[in-house]
Design a protein around this motif. Structure first.
Motif, PDB file in Angstrom:
ATOM      1  N   LEU A  93      42.797  35.315  29.135  1.00 56.67           N
ATOM      2  CA  LEU A  93      43.514  34.100  29.512  1.00 56.67           C
ATOM      3  C   LEU A  93      43.351  33.129  28.360  1.00 56.67           C
ATOM      4  N   PRO A 128      53.011  24.435  36.648  1.00 63.88           N
ATOM      5  CA  PRO A 128      53.132  25.536  35.687  1.00 63.88           C
ATOM      6  C   PRO A 128      51.823  26.314  35.496  1.00 63.88           C
ATOM      7  N   ARG A 129      51.945  27.520  35.000  1.00 62.75           N
ATOM      8  CA  ARG A 129      50.774  28.342  34.658  1.00 62.75           C
ATOM      9  C   ARG A 129      49.901  27.582  33.668  1.00 62.75           C
ATOM     10  N   THR A 130      48.584  27.597  33.905  1.00 67.19           N
ATOM     11  CA  THR A 130      47.683  26.828  33.044  1.00 67.19           C
ATOM     12  C   THR A 130      47.200  27.631  31.826  1.00 67.19           C
ATOM     13  N   ALA A 131      47.557  28.891  31.757  1.00 66.92           N
ATOM     14  CA  ALA A 131      47.135  29.711  30.609  1.00 66.92           C
ATOM     15  C   ALA A 131      48.092  30.893  30.477  1.00 66.92           C
ATOM     16  N   LEU A 184      40.065  31.239  27.404  1.00 70.68           N
ATOM     17  CA  LEU A 184      39.296  30.647  28.505  1.00 70.68           C
ATOM     18  C   LEU A 184      38.360  31.688  29.081  1.00 70.68           C
ATOM     19  N   SER A 185      38.863  32.923  29.140  1.00 72.93           N
ATOM     20  CA  SER A 185      38.063  33.967  29.769  1.00 72.93           C
ATOM     21  C   SER A 185      38.679  35.342  29.518  1.00 72.93           C
ATOM     22  N   THR A 188      33.064  27.107  33.815  1.00 69.62           N
ATOM     23  CA  THR A 188      33.827  26.282  32.874  1.00 69.62           C
ATOM     24  C   THR A 188      32.982  25.090  32.432  1.00 69.62           C
ATOM     25  N   PHE A 237      43.305  36.354  39.217  1.00 69.22           N
ATOM     26  CA  PHE A 237      43.786  35.199  38.445  1.00 69.22           C
ATOM     27  C   PHE A 237      45.231  34.897  38.829  1.00 69.22           C
ATOM     28  N   GLY A 238      45.683  33.710  38.416  1.00 70.07           N
ATOM     29  CA  GLY A 238      47.072  33.322  38.692  1.00 70.07           C
ATOM     30  C   GLY A 238      47.216  32.541  39.980  1.00 70.07           C
ATOM     31  N   GLU A 239      46.072  32.147  40.565  1.00 70.36           N
ATOM     32  CA  GLU A 239      46.136  31.458  41.859  1.00 70.36           C
ATOM     33  C   GLU A 239      46.285  29.950  41.703  1.00 70.36           C
ATOM     34  N   LEU A 240      45.972  29.403  40.510  1.00 66.84           N
ATOM     35  CA  LEU A 240      45.986  27.940  40.379  1.00 66.84           C
ATOM     36  C   LEU A 240      47.368  27.367  40.623  1.00 66.84           C
ATOM     37  N   SER A 241      48.389  28.014  40.079  1.00 68.57           N
ATOM     38  CA  SER A 241      49.733  27.456  40.256  1.00 68.57           C
ATOM     39  C   SER A 241      50.263  27.712  41.668  1.00 68.57           C
ATOM     40  N   ARG A 277      34.040  29.558  39.253  1.00 67.65           N
ATOM     41  CA  ARG A 277      34.755  29.435  37.979  1.00 67.65           C
ATOM     42  C   ARG A 277      34.545  28.042  37.391  1.00 67.65           C
ATOM     43  N   PHE A 326      52.298  36.664  31.660  1.00 70.08           N
ATOM     44  CA  PHE A 326      53.014  35.393  31.781  1.00 70.08           C
ATOM     45  C   PHE A 326      52.493  34.426  30.733  1.00 70.08           C
TER      46      PHE A 326
END
Ligand code: CMP
Length: 225
Positions: free
Chosen positions: A58, A89-92, A70-71, A135, A79-83, A131, A39
């Motif tokens: 990412l 939207p996807r952050t990366a 980023l990583s 960061t 991964f993919g849980e932030l959105s 994480r 994505f």
């Protein structure tokens, strides 16, 4: 084998084996080849992924086209849980650094799972907190450390995920190109190469294509501080 590593993800922590299997079996398999994009940054996101095999990078792209990683994630990481937790939207951008096998979980399934098993949330929070710590460390390194220090740190970090002990050190098959390694360190390819050439000359590392053997971990650790 694939199951075992996926079931180590925080999503499954402390669950009864039967419950765990039920969730795992409801997840869809996704296979990717090196370079495939899963994505893009900015797209809406409605599912998260757990890596069973392979490596996923990412990355973010600046308006002028420069990229930053980023990583790089490996088996057992999610991964993919932030959105999902913060709808947006996807952050990366997520793409495969090597052939990869992932398992995906839709938002609705995740919400149902967390409602049924609220205890899992604390494990997800822990993973998010870890994480954030990493960061913050990377941010401080970008401000306070020089490029060789950041290269040493990136190599140690990759070794903690992908390293395998060998007779003369720790072999890290990172699968990254020189450009990707530079994007991970947040410096130009030339400066990162110069640092690697210096480490090679000092016999701290040996380069082998898209892998590196860490010959002197102590020295690298000291250089990374
Ligand atoms: P999401 O924003 O849905 O899509 C991109 C994913 O990359 C994001 O969820 C996180 O899972 C992951 N991600 C974003 N920032 C970082 C980071 N700094 N370190 C590791 N993973 C990240």
């Amino acid at each position: 084998m694939d199951d075992e590593v996926v079931l180590k993800a925080p999503l499954f922590a402390t669950m009864e084996p039967e419950e765990t299997r039920k969730l795992f079996e409801s997840m869809q398999k996704v296979t990717l080849g090196r370079g495939d994009v899963l994505f893009h940054e900015g797209e809406p996101g409605d599912r998260l992924y757990v890596i069973a095999r392979g490596k996923i990078k990412l990355g973010r792209r600046a308006p002028d086209g420069r990229e930053n990683l980023l990583s790089v994630l490996g088996p057992g990481e999610m991964f993919g849980e932030l959105s999902l937790f913060d709808p947006g939207p996807r952050t990366a951008t997520a793409s495969a650094v090597s052939d990869a096998l992932l398992y995906e979980l839709h938002n609705k399934q995740l919400i149902a799972w967390l409602t049924e098993h609220p205890g899992v949330s604390s494990h997800l929070l822990r993973a998010l907190a870890q994480r954030l710590r990493r960061t913050n460390d990377s941010l401080a390194d970008l401000v306070f450390s020089d490029v060789p220090g950041r290269v040493a740190k990136a190599l140690l970090d990759l070794a903690s995920k992908f390293g395998e002990p060998t007779a003369d050190g720790v072999r890290v098959a990172h699968d990254l190109t020189q450009e990707e390694l530079a994007q991970l360190v947040g410096a130009s390819r030339e400066t990162v190469n110069k640092a690697l050439a210096d480490f090679t000359q000092r016999h701290w590392v040996r380069r082998e294509g898209r892998a590196v053997v860490l010959l002197d971990v102590d020295r690298l650790e000291r250089r990374a501080r």
